[in-house]
Each structure stands twice: as C-alpha cells, then as structure tokens.
Scaffold this active site. Structure first.
Site, PDB file in Angstrom:
ATOM      1  CG  MET A 123      -1.929  -1.157   1.211  1.00 50.76           C
ATOM      2  SD  MET A 123      -2.998  -1.175   2.671  1.00 50.76           S
ATOM      3  CE  MET A 123      -3.973   0.311   2.400  1.00 50.76           C
ATOM      4  CG  HIS A 124       0.549   3.295   2.481  1.00 48.13           C
ATOM      5  ND1 HIS A 124      -0.768   3.598   2.725  1.00 48.13           N
ATOM      6  CD2 HIS A 124       0.912   2.392   3.423  1.00 48.13           C
ATOM      7  CE1 HIS A 124      -1.185   2.925   3.786  1.00 48.13           C
ATOM      8  NE2 HIS A 124      -0.196   2.182   4.225  1.00 48.13           N
ATOM      9  CG  ASP A 135      -0.126  -5.231   1.747  1.00 50.04           C
ATOM     10  OD1 ASP A 135      -0.900  -4.447   2.341  1.00 50.04           O
ATOM     11  OD2 ASP A 135       1.114  -5.118   1.817  1.00 50.04           O
TER      12      ASP A 135
END
Length: 484
Positions: free
Chosen positions: A79-80, A235
């Site tokens: 992520m991110h 995830d």
C-alpha cells in the site's frame, strides 16, 4: 480457474486457484528495494512488471492448461506507494514506497489540517501517499508539474494488464485523500496537496470488475478473451479475504516485513488519536481497523545480518519452550514506528545489556520486542472501540512456534493457526477475481480456513510478560528524549 497477483515489497507472487478454491500452483518473481538515502525506499515500477511476467511465465511452464482456463484475476499490493505517471503513462520517477519516511515534515503539516483526520479517519502518516506528493512538489517541482496520474503499486500492474486507470477502496483509503466513510475521493483533501480528482484513478469496490486483460497479454499466456480483472485490495485487506477475516470481531496478526494486527468491522469506527488505521475493507459496505508496526520479521532479519546466522538458526537456538523475559529489552523501531507513536524519526535500541546478554538472549529480546509492539497495537485497537477474543497468525514469522507463544502471552489472547495451506494476499486476490468473474457471494467465497491448532498464552508467564511490557512502554519516551 482464477489468478491472484500479489505485488509485495520483495516479490510478485502469482497463484492459480480453481473454482473449488483449491490451489493449483504458485510462483514468484523477485524484487529489490533501493535505499539511496537514509529513510528512503524506492522501486522502479518496470521491475514490478518484470517480476509479474516471470511469475506468470513459471505458472505457464508448469500449468499451461490451468492458466489458459483463467476467467478472473485479482490484484493485491503493497500500500501507499506513489507511482507518478505523465500524460502518456510514462513513469516520472521511482515509486516512493510505504516504508519511506522522507516526507515526515510534509505529513506533520498535512496532519495539522483538521479536515484530514475528520474525512479520512486517520493520522496522516509519513508512509501514506499524500505527503509523498507534497514532498515531490517541494523538492522535485518539475516532476510534480508533469503528474497526470497518481497510482498505487498494484494499480500500475492493472494499467499494464488492462490499460485502465482504476483503483478500489481498501488501498485508496491509505492515501490520505479518501473520504473513508463515504468511500469516495475528497476534492478538498486533494486540493490541499495541489491535486485534482482527474489525476486519481476511478474507484470501484474490490469485488467489482475493473477492466479486462489486454488481448496481447492474453494471447501470450494462452488465455481466452474477456478475462476480468477485479478491483482487488491492498495487501492487508487481501490477506483478510484469504483468511476469511471479513466479519465483525474476526482478527489476524501478520508477521511479515512489517507487523499488522487487523480487525474486521461491520461499520466505520475511526479513532485517529489512537494511531490505528481505519480503512475500507475490500468487500462492499465493510471496514477494518489496523495497528501497524514497521519492523516485524524485518527486525529479526536485521539481527540475522548482524550476527551472521539465519533467522531460522537464531530462533532454533531458543527451542520451543517459552522463557520469561530477560534483562535485555529490544525496541524494534528500525524504520521509525506507526502505531501507536506515529514517529518517523525514532530508531531502535537494545536496553539493559549485560555480560549475560548472549546471542540467544538477544534473539529472545528481538522476538519479545516485536510481540510488545503488537501488544501496543492491541491496546490502540481497544482504545478505538474494538475488543478481540482471539487472533489468527499468518506471515513468514508465524513459522516460529516460539514467537507465536511469545505473542499469545504478550497479548494474553489465544492465537489460532490455520490448517495447512497458503491463505495470504495472493489467495485473497484470487478469491476477489472469482467473485468478480462469477458474480459470487463475497461472504460465502471468503470463508475462514479450519483451525489446525490454537496456541494459548503461557499462564505462568503472563505476569512476567506484563511486567516486561510495562518496562517496554516506559522506554519509548526515554529513547525519544535521548535522541531529540
């Protein structure tokens, strides 16, 4: 057949699953992380495609007939990450990853704007996407000026697979631009970082169709036309789908590179002051809470590198009988910490070293330190209104029985181990591909695996662990004061 693709930090995993959810095969393409400066962490998006191609090629070599029968693909990803593209979809710079902390000043500034916590339900952490774009605007203005699309890592794989600029709710909730309760982009939060909604991908639910595989790729892999690609998930939400952690009160602890304590929620329960993440789940009209520590198995791997012994050898030296905490305490802040401190600048430490501090005792301290960090997340979840009765363990670190006993005792909660099988993010992604392609019931598909074993807290050591945890908690402010 259904294919799950999980874009992790260290590799892309491809998993084939049949309609009965039996795993047919899996393969992985490896990835490396570039760290050009302290606190930086980057990857080249072209390497994600290369790793995905390698993994799928391995599946084709071993399971060509099954791969040809794929009807749906699900995506999961780290992520991110800030993946920046120009008008022609060319990558403008290496992707700034989830564990990159360079934008801590920008994160602090955005977090000082009350609308961010009010709309997203979260602190603006340095690892989130919005402060990374603020950093790029400040430090690489010529690149910021050319940004046409901001994609998350797995959604760059989707662009390659389908040609579509699309994302879904669970991953997008980690950007600091999503109105998490309303499950849509916030134009005001985007404007606060000098961006517009047109630069964001279209949003769908993780169980929805989000494009079809491009004909040239389908032909290369021997697939038919019209293979659907599901919205997918970040995830952790994908792992939750794989583990069946989709109903109120269900929870897992993940011992991967980072550590996660994940609880599914039937409603939106933000409490940003606790430093708990409140995100959308991959299933419609569901949310989840998450405590996140940045170094779980990463801490053990660091210790392995320093000692020159493998992680398995180090944990093997401890045996399986849990020991009372020793005099040494380890704070696993090797890359800073999220829950509960939101401190990108803090770094780890051993405290209480003595002549008796042998290699096994230091290994024990490392495992205990991660266990106590997860206990911090449990306390933060409790402060956010979530009460857990048990957790299920997943991730590479869960292969260590000693570590699982340590976590059970530190949390004072039973830890369930699922029956043999791979129920992680790639499996969850494949389940989302099945739901999207077959229009299947999400809750029925995302059933929990059977529990093979439950590891209970070690009753005689619960108080000793509690005392050691309280000592651990007192050390963070002391360490921060010494470093400031």
């Amino acid at each position: 057949m259904y294919l799950g693709l999980d874009l992790g930090t260290s590799g892309v995993k491809a998993m084939l699953m049949d309609e009965e959810q039996r795993i047919v095969g899996s393969a992985t393409g490896a990835l490396d992380v570039d760290r050009p400066h302290p606190g930086w962490s980057e990857q080249n998006p072209a390497d994600w495609i290369r790793a995905a191609e390698e993994a799928i090629a391995q599946l084709k070599a071993a399971h060509a007939e099954a791969l040809a029968a794929v009807r749906g693909i699900g995506l999961s990803g780290q992520m991110h990450g800030a993946t920046l593209l120009d008008e022609g979809d060319a990558v403008l710079r290496p992707c700034i990853l989830w564990n990159d902390t360079r934008s801590f000043r920008e994160a602090e500034a955005l977090d000082g704007d009350p609308q961010f916590r009010a709309l997203t339900g979260n602190i603006v952490f340095p690892g989130f996407t919005a402060p990374k774009l603020a950093w790029v605007r400040e430090n690489e203005p010529e690149i910021f000026a050319r940004v046409r699309w901001v994609l998350l890592p797995k959604d760059y794989l989707r662009l390659w697979l389908t040609g579509e600029h699309m994302s879904e709710m669970s991953d997008s909730a980690g950007t600091s631009w999503l109105d998490t309760g309303k499950r849509k982009w916030s134009t005001s939060l985007l404007a606060a970082t000098h961006l517009e909604e047109r630069q964001m991908p279209e949003l769908v639910e993780g169980t929805d169709a989000a494009g079809t595989v491009r004909p040239e790729l389908a032909s290369r892999w021997g697939m038919g036309s019209g293979v659907l690609v599901a919205g997918g998930a970040g995830d952790n939400a994908a792992s939750a789908c794989g583990m069946g952690t989709v109903g109120e009160g269900q929870a897992f602890v993940s011992l991967g590179t980072s550590g996660v304590l994940f609880a599914a929620n039937a409603s939106y329960l933000p409490n940003p002051e606790s430093a708990v993440h409140a995100f959308c789940h991959a299933l419609p009209n569901t949310w989840h809470q998450m405590g996140v520590i940045l170094s779980a198995t990463d801490a053990l791997n660091w210790h392995s590198g320093v000692t020159g012994r493998s992680a398995a050898d180090l944990t093997g030296e401890l045996g399986e009988s849990l020991r009372a905490p020793g005099s040494a305490t380890f704070l696993p802040y090797l890359s800073g910490e999220r829950t509960p401190h939101n401190d990108a600048a803090i770094r780890g430490a051993f405290v209480g070293l003595g002549h008796e501090s042998s290699r096994p005792l230091l290994t024990q301290a490392v495992l205990e330190g991660v266990s106590f960090a997860i206990r911090d997340s449990l306390e933060a979840l409790r402060a956010a209104g979530t009460q857990l009765e048990r957790v299920t363990a997943i991730g590479g670190g869960s292969r260590s029985r000693y570590w699982l006993k340590s976590i059970a005792t530190a949390l004072n909660l039973p830890v369930d181990l699922p029956a043999d099988g791979d129920f992680g993010a790639a499996f969850g992604a494949a389940r989302l591909g099945l739901i999207a392609a077959a229009d299947a019931d999400p809750v029925a598909v995302c059933a929990a695996p059977e529990t093979a074993e439950t590891i209970a807290p070690e009753g005689p050591l619960v108080q000793a662990y509690e005392d050691a945890y309280q000592r651990y908690r007192r050390l963070y402010p002391a360490l921060k004061g010494a470093m400031s």
